[in-house]
Design an enzyme around this catalytic site. Structure first.
Site, short mmCIF file in Angstrom:
data_model
loop_
_atom_site.label_atom_id
_atom_site.label_comp_id
_atom_site.label_asym_id
_atom_site.label_seq_id
_atom_site.Cartn_x
_atom_site.Cartn_y
_atom_site.Cartn_z
CG LEU A 40 -1.83 -1.22 1.36
CD1 LEU A 40 -2.77 -1.04 2.54
CD2 LEU A 40 -2.64 -1.48 0.09
CG HIS A 44 -3.02 1.13 -2.43
ND1 HIS A 44 -1.67 0.93 -2.59
CD2 HIS A 44 -3.62 0.41 -3.41
CE1 HIS A 44 -1.46 0.13 -3.62
NE2 HIS A 44 -2.62 -0.20 -4.14
CD GLN A 68 -4.58 -7.76 -11.68
OE1 GLN A 68 -5.58 -8.06 -11.04
NE2 GLN A 68 -4.15 -6.51 -11.73
CG ASP A 169 -4.56 1.20 -12.29
OD1 ASP A 169 -3.56 1.09 -13.03
OD2 ASP A 169 -4.50 1.09 -11.06
CB SER A 204 2.80 3.09 -9.43
OG SER A 204 3.02 1.76 -9.87
CB SER A 205 3.04 -1.37 -6.08
OG SER A 205 1.95 -1.08 -5.26
#
Ligand code: PAF
Length: 523
Positions: A40, A44, A68, A169, A204-205
């Site tokens: 996170l 998030h 995915q 996204d 972003s992760s």
């Protein structure tokens, strides 16, 4: 907070909850759901906070969904930080984290996908191909089918009233909205704005795959989109002009490999030749082995923008805010003058501020009006149609204004007034919670800051000009203490909005800071 690791634990959790599913009832116990793949970050957290604000129960899922990821993608490398994630969820007041394993979810890794990327051994949700075959779908066959399948499974398991997804996204969000509509799923999908690092890079992760140098270079993504957005606000609506602006800026980082830049309708994802109602300008690009995506929504603004500037004392907020207002012909919403006007009114009416009913009565009788002088951007102030612009600067008002400002009723009254000015748009406001509380929908949110040492140096210079000599270290201690108080006080604490752009002014002159902010304002 409960940590649920199997589907049966989730079902048992549901059975314990007194969920009343009547959205009209006051007692409605709504469930907000934030599906994630963990690791996170502030993006998030903004979804979780929104869910927390809008629901009685918040459930977060953490599941790195094999469906995915393509065969050559980063499924095994994807950062997994479950304990830390659970700790963050607990801090945010999440009620339950659902973190199942793939077998328990009945998901088989997409190790041997069909030629179109779909899994051969799993019932799959197939969104309309025109929504999955463009943008990221071009280079990630099967990705959105994998997302759609897991999201539908999760929605069925969690049965939330609302589910929260990031605008980062944007293609995923549009596809999920479409699935929910087409399959009549009983859930409201809430899209939440992109959250950016101070540099403008969207969280972003996958940012952690970037080296420090690549991270600095990746800021060009947002810069390029912002250039196009400014052009758009200046009246350029066609695809070629907008793409040109993006590509010119991207070209300043030759190492960057553009995957795509596209202009589509944000709901249907149909490509647009030009924007009439609204457009989604989206791109994907690679730096080294890392693929990053970003986007901006293009909407003709039917009101002038709001620029909300927050930050600690001494960062130069009011000077900068005034000059920005003047340069852009916007109103400088002088919130300090509003507090002074209320103070003046309380004094004039001889109100005992210990008497809550008397304060409430005085506020009911106080009609405030502010108008900006277009030349100077100074606010002129009226109380009940009497101009008090000069009187509110009197020593009597100055001596009393901080006491009055600390009254919760006054604060609530003035925040409502400020929001009313916000409805019209076209203003610059500075303070501590403008971007978080007063104008959460501001077009531009800035967190203007400077180190304690730099702010102490500036203060010392100001005091010296007024003939005072003061020890620098003492000033530093005072400023640090003021920061601590400002951030922890119960009324209007200093807060950086998650989607604010941080501007550090240690090495910037005032004109340089102004220039940076002006570049972010849609004109
Ligand atoms: O956006 C994500 O993190 C994922 O795509 C989602 C929605 C959790 C599905 O795995």
């Amino acid at each position: 907070m409960q940590r649920l690791t199997t589907v049966s634990e989730l079902q048992a959790y549901h059975r314990q909850q007194p969920v009343v599913r009547d959205s009209r009832a006051e007692s409605d116990r709504s469930v907000g759901f934030v599906p994630t793949m963990g690791n996170l970050h502030p993006g998030h957290l903004s979804l979780i906070r929104k869910a927390r604000q809008q629901n009685d129960t918040v459930i977060v899922s953490i599941f790195v969904n094999p469906l995915q990821f393509g065969p050559n993608e980063d499924f095994h490398q994807y950062p997994r930080t479950l304990d830390l994630d659970c700790q963050q969820c607990e801090n945010e007041g999440v009620n339950a984290v659902f973190a199942p394993n793939p077998e328990d979810m009945g998901i088989i890794e997409r190790s041997d996908p069909l030629s179109d990327g779909r899994s051969p051994s799993q019932t799959t949700i197939v969104p309309p191909p025109q929504m999955t075959e463009i943008l990221c779908g071009r280079s990630r066959p099967g990705h959105f089918e994998g997302v759609a399948t897991i999201v539908v499974k999760l929605l069925n398991l969690v049965q939330p009233d609302r589910a929260y997804f990031g605008q980062k996204d944007a293609q995923q969000l549009a596809i999920i909205r479409r699935i929910v509509r087409d399959l009549n799923l009983p859930v409201e999908i809430i899209g939440c704005p992109i959250v950016r690092e101070p540099s403008g890079l969207a969280y972003s992760s996958r940012n952690q795959y970037l080296s420090e140098d690549e991270k600095a270079k990746a800021t060009v993504l947002f810069r390029s989109l912002s250039r196009a957005k400014s052009l758009f606000q200046a009246g350029k609506r066609d695809r070629a002009a907008l793409f040109d602006a993006v590509k010119r800026e991207l070209a300043t980082v030759p190492e960057l490999r553009l995957d795509y830049v596209e202009l589509v309708d944000p709901d249907s994802l149909v490509p647009l030749a030009s924007v009439r109602r609204q457009g989604l300008l989206a791109l994907a690009a690679r730096l080294g082995n890392t693929r990053s995506i970003d986007n901006v929504l293009l909407q003709p603004i039917d009101r002038k923008p709001i620029v909300a500037i927050d930050g600690p004392a001494g960062a130069g907020k009011s000077t900068i805010a005034r000059q920005i207002a003047q340069k852009l012909g916007l109103m400088y919403l002088d919130t300090g003058a509003m507090y002074r006007a209320v103070t003046w009114w309380m004094q004039r009416e001889n109100i005992n501020i210990e008497d809550e009913a008397a304060v409430a009565g005085a506020l009911r009788q106080c009609q405030l009006d502010l108008q900006a002088d277009p030349e100077t951007a100074q606010c002129r102030v009226w109380v009940n149609e009497r101009e008090v612009t000069r009187e509110i600067r009197s020593p009597e008002v100055t001596a009393f204004v901080s006491t009055i400002s600390a009254l919760p009723q006054v604060r609530q009254f003035l925040v409502e007034q400020q929001k009313r000015y916000g409805n019209r748009g076209g203003l610059v406001a500075e303070g501590r919670d403008m971007g978080t509380c007063v104008f959460p929908n501001a077009e531009v949110k800035i967190f203007l800051t400077a180190s304690v040492e730099e702010r102490a140096r500036r203060r010392k210079r100001d005091l010296e000009e007024q003939g005072y000599e003061i020890d620098l270290e003492q000033l530093e201690r005072e400023i640090a203490e003021r920061d601590r108080k400002d951030s922890t006080r119960s009324i209007s604490p200093l807060q950086k909005a998650l989607d604010a752009i941080e501007i550090q002014t240690d090495n910037l002159t005032i004109p340089e800071a102004i220039e940076k902010i002006l570049a972010l304002v849609p004109v």
